[in-house]
Each structure stands twice: as structure tokens, then as C-alpha cells.
Design an enzyme around this catalytic site. Structure first.
Site, PDB file in Angstrom:
ATOM      1  N   TYR A 132      36.190  39.518 -22.507  1.00 12.04           N
ATOM      2  CA  TYR A 132      35.471  38.364 -22.577  1.00 12.04           C
ATOM      3  C   TYR A 132      36.169  37.683 -24.020  1.00 12.04           C
ATOM      4  O   TYR A 132      36.131  38.377 -25.207  1.00 12.04           O
ATOM      5  CB  TYR A 132      34.054  38.506 -23.267  1.00 12.04           C
ATOM      6  N   HIS A 269      29.952  35.384 -10.591  1.00 14.88           N
ATOM      7  CA  HIS A 269      29.218  36.049 -11.610  1.00 14.88           C
ATOM      8  C   HIS A 269      28.004  36.744 -10.913  1.00 14.88           C
ATOM      9  O   HIS A 269      26.993  37.032 -11.700  1.00 14.88           O
ATOM     10  CB  HIS A 269      28.968  35.711 -12.719  1.00 14.88           C
TER      11      HIS A 269
HETATM   12  C1  FMN Z   1      24.120  43.985 -15.339  1.00 12.55           C
HETATM   13  C2  FMN Z   1      25.443  43.166 -14.953  1.00 12.55           C
HETATM   14  C3  FMN Z   1      26.403  42.959 -16.182  1.00 12.55           C
HETATM   15  C4  FMN Z   1      27.411  42.239 -15.974  1.00 12.55           C
HETATM   16  N1  FMN Z   1      28.218  42.373 -16.921  1.00 12.55           N
HETATM   17  C5  FMN Z   1      29.818  41.626 -16.725  1.00 12.55           C
HETATM   18  C6  FMN Z   1      30.659  41.790 -17.736  1.00 12.55           C
HETATM   19  O1  FMN Z   1      30.319  42.442 -18.829  1.00 12.55           O
HETATM   20  N2  FMN Z   1      31.895  41.032 -17.665  1.00 12.55           N
HETATM   21  C7  FMN Z   1      31.858  40.610 -16.429  1.00 12.55           C
HETATM   22  O2  FMN Z   1      33.081  39.837 -16.144  1.00 12.55           O
HETATM   23  N3  FMN Z   1      31.063  40.512 -15.424  1.00 12.55           N
HETATM   24  C8  FMN Z   1      29.952  40.955 -15.446  1.00 12.55           C
HETATM   25  N4  FMN Z   1      28.815  40.799 -14.574  1.00 12.55           N
HETATM   26  C9  FMN Z   1      29.160  40.517 -13.293  1.00 12.55           C
HETATM   27  C10 FMN Z   1      29.791  41.400 -12.325  1.00 12.55           C
HETATM   28  O3  FMN Z   1      31.289  41.838 -12.819  1.00 12.55           O
HETATM   29  C11 FMN Z   1      30.184  40.747 -10.827  1.00 12.55           C
HETATM   30  O4  FMN Z   1      30.757  39.364 -10.809  1.00 12.55           O
HETATM   31  C12 FMN Z   1      28.743  40.524 -10.171  1.00 12.55           C
HETATM   32  O5  FMN Z   1      27.907  41.465 -10.568  1.00 12.55           O
HETATM   33  C13 FMN Z   1      28.906  40.615  -8.662  1.00 12.55           C
HETATM   34  O6  FMN Z   1      28.049  40.232  -7.865  1.00 12.55           O
HETATM   35  P1  FMN Z   1      26.798  41.382  -7.245  1.00 12.55           P
HETATM   36  O7  FMN Z   1      26.154  41.941  -8.429  1.00 12.55           O
HETATM   37  O8  FMN Z   1      26.162  40.517  -6.368  1.00 12.55           O
HETATM   38  O9  FMN Z   1      27.812  42.284  -6.506  1.00 12.55           O
HETATM   39  C14 FMN Z   1      27.575  41.705 -14.584  1.00 12.55           C
HETATM   40  C15 FMN Z   1      26.675  41.596 -13.455  1.00 12.55           C
HETATM   41  C16 FMN Z   1      25.475  42.527 -13.924  1.00 12.55           C
HETATM   42  C17 FMN Z   1      24.650  42.552 -12.753  1.00 12.55           C
END
Ligand code: FMN
Length: 388
Positions: A132, A269
Site C-alpha cells: 500500500y 477488493h
Molecule cells: C479481511 C480482509 C483484509 C484485506 N486486506 C487487504 C490488504 O491488506 N491488501 C490488499 O491488497 N487487499 C486486501 N484485501 C482484499 C483481498 O486481497 C481480495 O482482493 C479480496 O478479499 C478478494 O475477494 P474475496 O474475499 O471475495 O475472495 C482484504 C480482504 C479482506 C477480506
């Protein structure tokens, strides 16, 4: 209900909901605004139909993939997620062990609850560092250099969080890092003693890449200053593979391709950023068409079963990632829960291939889809066939 009761990602979610404090479940499960973006993507995925074929000898099938020269034994990797140890005190370790065991990429978040150095070691090198932009380019470049020294060869720049999305379920529960424990949170933790005691024993999850000499990180801080010049500086500074995650627009994708990134990850995301975002599963088809058949294209958001995974490959993904389901499985059944879900998703993918008369994900393409069902959802009927 135990880990052996997990027969689908939805089973894992149901169990996790029962076991986790509401505050934590809503942090993991929540989405932007009213949750429309997340639901729309899920319903779009469900509406896309696959084309079964028969009598094609599909006895020997493989769901493995070549990702940047490494053979991943599973058809998906682990999307980067911040503060995974909130799901269970050893979640980071379990995810890293799974990455090592199956040679799948583990996304290690800037906001991870174990340090980037620890995670790449645990994952035996099968880790990608997710950045990030901190708002301060020099600070970001220092973090990237740390990742290089630790042995990372792939950097994932997440670009869909200029500001952290408004997630009302988190906000209502009073989710903050570090925790502020008022009466509402106290009651919540008291009603979930198994989680609370193990978290007390394991230590409060924290942003492990920061603190002390590494400075502070505010997860809600604005990153709105990032522009194409930031990308260029990163490209110049990073000698390894550079993936840009969080792209939904074909013009952006074309500009990224020109800027020299090594891969693009189509993602909303998981619907956590923009409630009115278009379904990324449809953006995937459009972006594949714009970039041509050979440019490495990854996908995440909303994948919950093997058939979803096959659909993403059929619409042009070279590899896909899962997020929430993995945390549900760990919250539901720790190591056994994660193992059961990984097996389930892999088996579902293999069975879906058999139904389509295919033996490999390399063979998924437009002919694997019922074209009318895709055009009805707004995606192009004939995304190009992918040659891996
Ligand atoms: C609890 C949580 C924390 C996340 N933190 C990040 C992060 O720190 N960096 C990032 O690029 N994406 C983050 N994401 C997004 C995930 O990388 C991903 O894009 C997303 O969860 C995919 O969708 P799905 O949960 O439906 O499989 C996060 C998602 C969740 C659920």
C-alpha cells in the site's frame, strides 16, 4: 459442527460466523456501503453458465498452474489480507504453511499481522509482497527494499484504495486498530471466550511490518496522492515482477501494460471499496480482450467454489486468488478447516473440468461458457482463447 463439516466455502462462512466475535466477523465479511458490489459480483458469477461436454475421456485431469515459472499445485493463490491473525491467532502461520505445501503464492499484506520477513521464511519463498503506497514515496521505497532484501521476487501494488472504503458493518462494531474496548466490545469478546482466550494467549494481533525503527502505519490513512509517477518510480526501483492489483477499467489496464508492469490483477477488493463497482468478473472479460491473449492477467473477488474458479479461467484469467473463504475456514476449524477447504475447492475445480469435458484449466476458454448467459450479464460473448 467441526472442520469435517466443511463441504463448501459457505459451510466455512457459517461456522466462522458462529465462532468469531461480531466485530471480527464483520471486519472479515464486510464490504463497502450496503454490500451491493459484493452481492452483484456473486450473482453475476452465479448467472454465468458453463457448457458441459460428454464422452471425452477426462480420466486424468490437472488443476495445477504455472505462475511466473512456479508450478502451483492448486488452481488459486492466497490474496493479500491485513490482520489475518484476527481470524485466529495462528492464521498467518497456517496460510504460509499452506503456501509452502502447495507451492501457491501467499500475498503478504503491508498491513499483515506477521512481518514480511517471517512470512516469506514460513512460506519457503512462496510469498509475494503487497504494497500500500503510504503517501510518502520514500517510506514506500524503503519498505519495498526491505522486501527485496528478505527475498521477495514479486511485488503487488494495490491501487484501488486511494481512501479506505466506508464499511458500515466495521464502523458500527467500533472496529479500530489497535482495539478500543468499550462495553459493546467487552460483551462481544465475553460471549466468544474461545477466540478471546486464544487471542489473549497468542498476543494481540498488530501491524507487524511497523513499529520501532520501521515507523508507524495507519490503515485508514489516505493514499490519494499516488499517481502514474509513483508507479514509474516503483517500476524503476523494483527489479522483480510487478503486479498491479485492483483494476476494473480497460484504459487503465492498457496504460499499465504500456508502463511495463508484469501482470494485472482484476479485482474489486472483494467489494470492500466501491459499493457501485461493476462486477469484476465481467471486467475480466473486457480487459482480457483489450490486452490480448498473452498478457498475464490475474483475478480475485467473489470466488467461492470450483465452478466460479473455472469461470474466471474461461473469461481470460491466467491465475486466480481467494480472500475471505480462507479466513472463514481458519476461524471455523484452524489447520484442519483450512486443509478441508483447500481440498474442497481443488476437488470442485477438477470435477467442474470433468463435466466440461476438459482435463486442464489451460483448455478453459469461450467454448466452456454458454455465450448467451455471459452476454445476458453484459460480458463479451467470445473473449479470446488463452494460450498459457
Ligand atoms: C479481511 C480482509 C483484509 C484485506 N486486506 C487487504 C490488504 O491488506 N491488501 C490488499 O491488497 N487487499 C486486501 N484485501 C482484499 C483481498 O486481497 C481480495 O482482493 C479480496 O478479499 C478478494 O475477494 P474475496 O474475499 O471475495 O475472495 C482484504 C480482504 C479482506 C477480506
Amino acid at each position: 459442527m467441526a472442520a469435517s463439516d466443511i463441504h463448501s466455502a459457505e459451510d466455512a462462512r457459517r461456522l466462522a460466523k458462529r465462532k468469531l466475535p461480531w466485530l471480527i466477523f464483520d471486519y472479515i465479511d464486510g464490504a463497502a456501503g450496503t454490500g451491493h458490489a459484493e452481492q452483484r459480483n456473486r450473482s453475476t458469477l452465479a448467472d454465468i453458465q458453463l457448457q458441459p461436454r460428454v464422452l471425452r475421456d477426462v480420466e486424468f485431469r490437472s488443476v495445477s498452474r504455472d505462475v511466473f515459472g512456479t508450478i502451483s499445485a492448486l488452481p488459486f493463490g492466497i490474496s493479500p489480507m491485513g490482520l489475518c491473525n484476527l481470524a485466529w491467532t495462528s492464521a498467518d502461520r497456517l496460510l504460509a504453511d499452506a503456501a509452502a505445501q502447495h507451492s501457491i503464492p501467499l500475498g503478504v499484506s503491508t498491513a499483515a499481522s506477521s512481518s514480511l520477513e517471517v512470512q516469506i521464511q514460513r512460506a519457503q519463498g512462496h510469498a509475494w509482497f503487497q504494497l500500500y503506497f503510504s503517501g510518502d514515496i520514500d517510506g514506500s521505497l524503503r519498505l519495498v527494499e526491505r522486501a527485496r532484501v528478505a527475498g521477495y521476487e514479486t511485488l503487488v501494488l494495490t491501487v484501488d484504495v486511494p481512501e479506505v472504503g466506508r464499511r458500515p458493518r466495521e464502523l458500527r462494531r467500533g472496529f479500530t486498530m489497535p482495539f478500543r474496548i468499550g462495553p459493546q466490545q467487552f460483551l462481544d469478546f465475553a460471549l466468544h471466550p474461545q477466540w478471546s482466550l486464544s487471542t489473549l494467549r497468542g498476543g494481540r494481533p498488530d501491524l507487524a511490518n511497523f513499529g520501532g525503527e520501521h515507523g508507524e502505519f495507519d490503515r485508514t490513512r489516505s493514499r490519494a496522492g499516488a499517481d502514474w509517477s509513483v508507479l514509474q518510480r516503483l517500476r524503476d526501483a523494483w527489479p522483480g515482477k510487478l503486479v498491479v492489483k485492483g483494476v476494473l477499467n480497460t484504459d487503465d489496464a492498457l496504460q499499465l501494460q504500456k508502463a511495463g508492469v508484469d501482470a494485472i490483477q482484476v479485482s474489486s477488493h472483494g467489494g470492500r471499496q466501491l459499493d457501485s463497482a461493476p462486477p469484476p468478473i465481467l471486467a475480466l472479460g473486457h480487459i482480457r480482450r483489450a490486452l490480448g491473449p498473452d498478457f498475464p492477467l490475474f483475478y480475485d473477488s467473489g470466488l467461492r467454489c470450483g465452478e466460479d474458479i473455472v469461470k474466471a479461467y474461461a473469461l481470460g484469467a491466467d491465475f486466480v486468488f481467494l480472500g475471505r473463504p480462507l479466513l472463514y475456514a481458519i476461524a471455523a476449524g484452524r489447520e484442519q478447516g483450512l486443509k478441508k477447504l483447500l481440498e474442497t475447492l481443488s476437488t470442485e475445480t477438477s470435477i467442474a473440468l470433468a463435466q466440461l469435458g476438459l482435463t486442464s484449466l489451460d483448455d478453459c476458454g469461450p467454448t466452456s461458457l454458454i455465450a448467451d448467459s455471459v452476454t445476458a450479464t453484459g460480458a463479451p460473448a467470445t473473449p479470446p482463447r488463452i494460450t498459457p
